[in-house]
Scaffold this motif. Structure first.
Motif, PDB file in Angstrom:
ATOM      1  N   ALA A   9       3.771   6.107  27.825  1.00  0.00           N
ATOM      2  CA  ALA A   9       4.590   6.713  26.593  1.00  0.00           C
ATOM      3  C   ALA A   9       4.680   5.931  25.498  1.00  0.00           C
ATOM      4  CB  ALA A   9       5.940   7.077  27.412  1.00  0.00           C
ATOM      5  N   ALA A  10       5.163   4.630  25.703  1.00  0.00           N
ATOM      6  CA  ALA A  10       5.066   3.878  24.438  1.00  0.00           C
ATOM      7  C   ALA A  10       3.825   3.664  23.706  1.00  0.00           C
ATOM      8  CB  ALA A  10       5.480   2.423  24.883  1.00  0.00           C
ATOM      9  N   ALA A  11       2.799   3.579  24.538  1.00  0.00           N
ATOM     10  CA  ALA A  11       1.315   3.699  23.820  1.00  0.00           C
ATOM     11  C   ALA A  11       1.155   4.955  23.030  1.00  0.00           C
ATOM     12  CB  ALA A  11       0.267   3.261  24.607  1.00  0.00           C
ATOM     13  N   LEU A  12       1.448   6.044  23.675  1.00  0.00           N
ATOM     14  CA  LEU A  12       1.201   7.303  22.832  1.00  0.00           C
ATOM     15  C   LEU A  12       2.211   7.227  21.677  1.00  0.00           C
ATOM     16  CD1 LEU A  12       0.848   9.655  25.961  1.00  0.00           C
ATOM     17  CD2 LEU A  12      -0.909   8.724  24.415  1.00  0.00           C
ATOM     18  N   GLY A  13       3.493   6.943  21.732  1.00  0.00           N
ATOM     19  CA  GLY A  13       4.258   7.067  20.823  1.00  0.00           C
ATOM     20  C   GLY A  13       3.734   6.227  19.777  1.00  0.00           C
ATOM     21  N   ALA A  14       3.480   4.981  19.933  1.00  0.00           N
ATOM     22  CA  ALA A  14       3.024   4.122  19.041  1.00  0.00           C
ATOM     23  C   ALA A  14       1.716   4.506  18.124  1.00  0.00           C
ATOM     24  CB  ALA A  14       2.824   2.660  19.510  1.00  0.00           C
ATOM     25  N   ALA A  15       0.829   5.330  18.995  1.00  0.00           N
ATOM     26  CA  ALA A  15      -0.216   5.805  18.287  1.00  0.00           C
ATOM     27  C   ALA A  15      -0.041   7.130  17.245  1.00  0.00           C
ATOM     28  CB  ALA A  15      -1.280   6.262  19.568  1.00  0.00           C
ATOM     29  N   ALA A  16       0.825   8.019  17.767  1.00  0.00           N
ATOM     30  CA  ALA A  16       1.280   8.833  16.888  1.00  0.00           C
ATOM     31  C   ALA A  16       1.892   8.591  15.793  1.00  0.00           C
ATOM     32  CB  ALA A  16       2.296   9.973  18.009  1.00  0.00           C
ATOM     33  N   ILE A  17       2.952   7.462  15.848  1.00  0.00           N
ATOM     34  CA  ILE A  17       3.431   7.034  14.816  1.00  0.00           C
ATOM     35  C   ILE A  17       2.534   6.126  13.701  1.00  0.00           C
ATOM     36  CG2 ILE A  17       5.230   5.114  13.843  1.00  0.00           C
ATOM     37  CD1 ILE A  17       6.886   5.535  16.488  1.00  0.00           C
ATOM     38  N   ALA A  18       1.515   5.545  14.163  1.00  0.00           N
ATOM     39  CA  ALA A  18       0.444   5.130  13.480  1.00  0.00           C
ATOM     40  C   ALA A  18      -0.286   6.172  12.582  1.00  0.00           C
ATOM     41  CB  ALA A  18      -0.215   4.195  14.175  1.00  0.00           C
ATOM     42  N   LEU A  19      -0.643   7.047  13.445  1.00  0.00           N
ATOM     43  CA  LEU A  19      -1.462   7.909  12.643  1.00  0.00           C
ATOM     44  C   LEU A  19      -0.737   8.838  11.688  1.00  0.00           C
ATOM     45  CD1 LEU A  19      -3.347   9.773  15.890  1.00  0.00           C
ATOM     46  CD2 LEU A  19      -4.254   8.292  14.126  1.00  0.00           C
ATOM     47  N   VAL A  20       0.707   9.098  11.833  1.00  0.00           N
ATOM     48  CA  VAL A  20       1.441   9.857  10.862  1.00  0.00           C
ATOM     49  C   VAL A  20       1.642   8.783   9.632  1.00  0.00           C
ATOM     50  CG1 VAL A  20       3.419  10.616  10.281  1.00  0.00           C
ATOM     51  CG2 VAL A  20       2.790  11.036  12.520  1.00  0.00           C
ATOM     52  N   VAL A  21       1.710   7.634   9.975  1.00  0.00           N
ATOM     53  CA  VAL A  21       2.084   6.644   8.891  1.00  0.00           C
ATOM     54  C   VAL A  21       0.707   6.728   7.755  1.00  0.00           C
ATOM     55  CG1 VAL A  21       2.389   4.374   8.215  1.00  0.00           C
ATOM     56  CG2 VAL A  21       3.848   5.381   9.804  1.00  0.00           C
ATOM     57  N   VAL A  22      -0.392   6.612   8.846  1.00  0.00           N
ATOM     58  CA  VAL A  22      -1.720   6.293   7.927  1.00  0.00           C
ATOM     59  C   VAL A  22      -2.030   7.506   7.095  1.00  0.00           C
ATOM     60  CG1 VAL A  22      -4.269   6.313   8.147  1.00  0.00           C
ATOM     61  CG2 VAL A  22      -2.757   4.658   9.407  1.00  0.00           C
ATOM     62  N   GLU A  23      -1.811   8.893   7.724  1.00  0.00           N
ATOM     63  CA  GLU A  23      -1.749  10.152   7.171  1.00  0.00           C
ATOM     64  C   GLU A  23      -1.116  10.109   5.960  1.00  0.00           C
ATOM     65  OE1 GLU A  23      -3.944  13.606   6.315  1.00  0.00           O
ATOM     66  OE2 GLU A  23      -4.364  11.987   7.843  1.00  0.00           O
ATOM     67  N   VAL A  24       0.205   9.644   5.750  1.00  0.00           N
ATOM     68  CA  VAL A  24       1.042   9.879   4.558  1.00  0.00           C
ATOM     69  C   VAL A  24       0.501   8.839   3.717  1.00  0.00           C
ATOM     70  CG1 VAL A  24       3.160   9.164   3.762  1.00  0.00           C
ATOM     71  CG2 VAL A  24       3.070  10.402   6.110  1.00  0.00           C
ATOM     72  N   ILE A  25       0.137   7.494   4.041  1.00  0.00           N
ATOM     73  CA  ILE A  25      -0.500   6.727   3.067  1.00  0.00           C
ATOM     74  C   ILE A  25      -1.762   7.325   2.475  1.00  0.00           C
ATOM     75  CG2 ILE A  25      -1.611   4.473   2.722  1.00  0.00           C
ATOM     76  CD1 ILE A  25       0.317   3.286   5.011  1.00  0.00           C
ATOM     77  N   HIS A  26      -2.685   7.878   3.184  1.00  0.00           N
ATOM     78  CA  HIS A  26      -3.676   8.497   2.846  1.00  0.00           C
ATOM     79  C   HIS A  26      -3.488   9.757   1.671  1.00  0.00           C
ATOM     80  CE1 HIS A  26      -7.923  10.247   2.810  1.00  0.00           C
ATOM     81  NE2 HIS A  26      -7.352  11.435   3.040  1.00  0.00           N
ATOM     82  N   ARG A  27      -2.553  10.475   1.946  1.00  0.00           N
ATOM     83  CA  ARG A  27      -2.368  11.534   0.907  1.00  0.00           C
ATOM     84  C   ARG A  27      -1.604  10.870  -0.298  1.00  0.00           C
ATOM     85  NH1 ARG A  27      -2.393  16.455   3.188  1.00  0.00           N
ATOM     86  NH2 ARG A  27      -2.805  16.835   5.443  1.00  0.00           N
ATOM     87  N   VAL A  28      -0.784   9.792  -0.078  1.00  0.00           N
ATOM     88  CA  VAL A  28      -0.042   9.415  -1.505  1.00  0.00           C
ATOM     89  C   VAL A  28      -1.246   8.558  -1.997  1.00  0.00           C
ATOM     90  CG1 VAL A  28       1.249   7.608  -2.159  1.00  0.00           C
ATOM     91  CG2 VAL A  28       2.158   9.062  -0.361  1.00  0.00           C
ATOM     92  N   VAL A  29      -2.000   7.786  -1.661  1.00  0.00           N
ATOM     93  CA  VAL A  29      -3.151   7.100  -2.455  1.00  0.00           C
ATOM     94  C   VAL A  29      -4.118   8.409  -3.113  1.00  0.00           C
ATOM     95  CG1 VAL A  29      -5.174   5.595  -2.184  1.00  0.00           C
ATOM     96  CG2 VAL A  29      -3.125   5.318  -1.118  1.00  0.00           C
ATOM     97  N   ARG A  30      -4.427   9.408  -2.263  1.00  0.00           N
ATOM     98  CA  ARG A  30      -5.346  10.349  -3.005  1.00  0.00           C
ATOM     99  C   ARG A  30      -4.659  10.865  -4.021  1.00  0.00           C
ATOM    100  NH1 ARG A  30      -8.465  14.727   0.607  1.00  0.00           N
ATOM    101  NH2 ARG A  30      -9.792  13.102   0.883  1.00  0.00           N
ATOM    102  N   ARG A  31      -3.122  11.381  -4.004  1.00  0.00           N
ATOM    103  CA  ARG A  31      -2.537  12.071  -5.047  1.00  0.00           C
ATOM    104  C   ARG A  31      -2.252  10.995  -6.232  1.00  0.00           C
ATOM    105  NH1 ARG A  31       1.823  16.198  -4.857  1.00  0.00           N
ATOM    106  NH2 ARG A  31       0.535  16.819  -3.419  1.00  0.00           N
ATOM    107  N   LEU A  32      -2.107  10.019  -5.998  1.00  0.00           N
ATOM    108  CA  LEU A  32      -2.047   8.716  -7.180  1.00  0.00           C
ATOM    109  C   LEU A  32      -3.209   8.492  -7.824  1.00  0.00           C
ATOM    110  CD1 LEU A  32       0.800   6.491  -5.711  1.00  0.00           C
ATOM    111  CD2 LEU A  32       0.880   8.504  -7.280  1.00  0.00           C
ATOM    112  N   GLY A  33      -4.318   8.491  -7.215  1.00  0.00           N
ATOM    113  CA  GLY A  33      -5.653   8.055  -7.540  1.00  0.00           C
ATOM    114  C   GLY A  33      -6.552   9.117  -7.722  1.00  0.00           C
TER     115      GLY A  33
END
Length: 398
Positions: A9-33
């Protein structure tokens, strides 16, 4: 079982959080750049590798801190070691992606779709070869770090070092050809002897440098065949580079004709032809008699074009047009082997007759520009200067 479920459960939760954080960073960088080439390249090329590296790191931290050292020691060590190997591979991929992004951003400043692109092609050749070399080094380092995580490999390190000399000699002999091609590729990249898109003549074939790697060079031949040569070929054997300094080149069309050909009329016809086609770049148009043996003369038409492709078409056009001109307007000048019967008073066209009046020959100052290769024009004068030695230069200055 509860420990296993907690870890999963901890591994799945950490993976989900990492994917969400990376996706947010990806969208922010794309919009700013949107107007930044560097940001656009980052979002296009480094997104997947960053996503994988962040996910593996998050899962490793979750497994490490969700299980105790006393519980499930065996499977915990196996899982953690597997995650370390995956993290090393993901980080190597991320670093390689970042290098590719930096190199693509640098290459965007040098356009190769412009007429004067010699410097851009040189930089592109060097950057492409450096990219291949750096990626290969990153892969080797990543594999080395992954192997060092195994205790057995670290334990035999001393034995490997003691036999490193013998192994190194054997490896050098076995990889002599490969290493020679690698160093030859680096030499080609930084010596500027050949670049991507250069027009070359190798092994009797005319083509363009399509791909240049550390081990081989791909030449796209004019009929769309591919000639693949080792890079050491270009450092050990002579070859022609038609675009070494510029793309403009000279070409010839030769004709074997009878002695009765009016050379000046043929010269004027050549000038009229090249001035009516866009294939000619306006630099060189010369027609000369280069040989007179075996009962015929050799007439050579020398023309220039902006690039090798235009020159090929221009030479074919000159050859086709002048052949038709000689056939239609000067049929008695066609090459032939003659056997004359009769006396000198014959009036047939192929028999020799005494000219009615002396033929006036042009004096040297009256020689037309299109009869001289080394002189008669700015381009011809520059070509003449290039073939004058230093002593002759000094004498001419005196």
């Amino acid at each position: 079982m509860q420990s296993y479920l907690t870890t999963i459960a901890a591994a799945l939760g950490a993976a989900a959080i990492a994917l969400v954080v990376v996706e947010v960073i990806h969208r922010v960088v794309r919009r700013l750049g949107r107007r930044s080439l560097l940001m656009t390249e980052l979002t296009d090329h480094a997104h997947r590798s960053f996503q994988l590296a962040a996910t593996v790191l998050a899962v490793q931290l979750a497994v490490r801190f969700s299980t105790g050292y006393a519980v499930g020691t065996g499977w915990r060590q196996v899982v953690l070691h597997t995650l370390v190997l995956a993290l090393v591979a993901a980080v190597a991929w991320l670093v390689a992606s970042l290098l590719v992004v930096i190199e693509d951003t640098a290459l965007a400043r040098f356009r190769v779709d412009v007429p004067n692109n010699r410097h851009a092609r040189r930089v592109r050749t060097q950057v492409v070869l450096l990219r291949r070399l750096t990626i290969a080094m990153i892969v080797v380092l990543a594999v080395g770090v992954m192997l060092m995580t195994f205790p057995a490999v670290r334990g035999i390190g001393a034995g490997v070092l003691t036999s490193a000399g013998v192994v190194g000699v054997v490896a050098a002999l076995a990889a002599q050809s490969l290493l020679g091609n690698v160093f030859a590729g680096l030499q080609l990249a930084f010596s500027d002897a050949v670049r991507l898109d250069d027009v070359v003549v190798v092994e009797g074939e005319w083509g363009r440098i399509e791909e240049l790697t550390l081990s081989y060079v791909v030449v796209q031949i004019w009929d769309d065949r591919r000639l693949i040569l080792p890079t050491s070929y270009f450092t050990s054997k002579p070859f022609q580079n038609w675009t070494r300094t510029e793309a403009a080149v000279l070409g010839t069309a030769e004709f074997d004709l009878d002695w009765s050909i009016p050379v000046q009329a043929m010269r004027e016809e050549l000038r009229r032809l090249v001035e009516s086609t866009e294939l000619w770049d306006g630099r060189v148009c010369v027609l000369q008699v280069t040989d007179a043996t075996g009962g015929m003369i050799k007439v050579r038409a020398l023309v220039s074009a902006a690039d090798a492709g235009s020159l090929w078409d221009l030479r074919c056009l000159v050859r086709e047009h002048l052949v038709g001109w000689v056939r239609d307007h000067r049929p008695t000048a066609l090459p032939r082997l003659r056997t004359e019967l009769g006396d000198a008073s014959g009036t047939l066209p192929w028999q020799w007759v005494q000219p009615r009046r002396p033929v006036r020959r042009l004096a040297d100052p009256e020689m037309p520009d299109d009869a001289r290769v080394f002189g008669g024009s700015d381009d011809g004068d520059a070509r003449s200067e290039a073939f004058v030695g230093p002593e002759e230069h000094a004498e001419s200055r005196r």
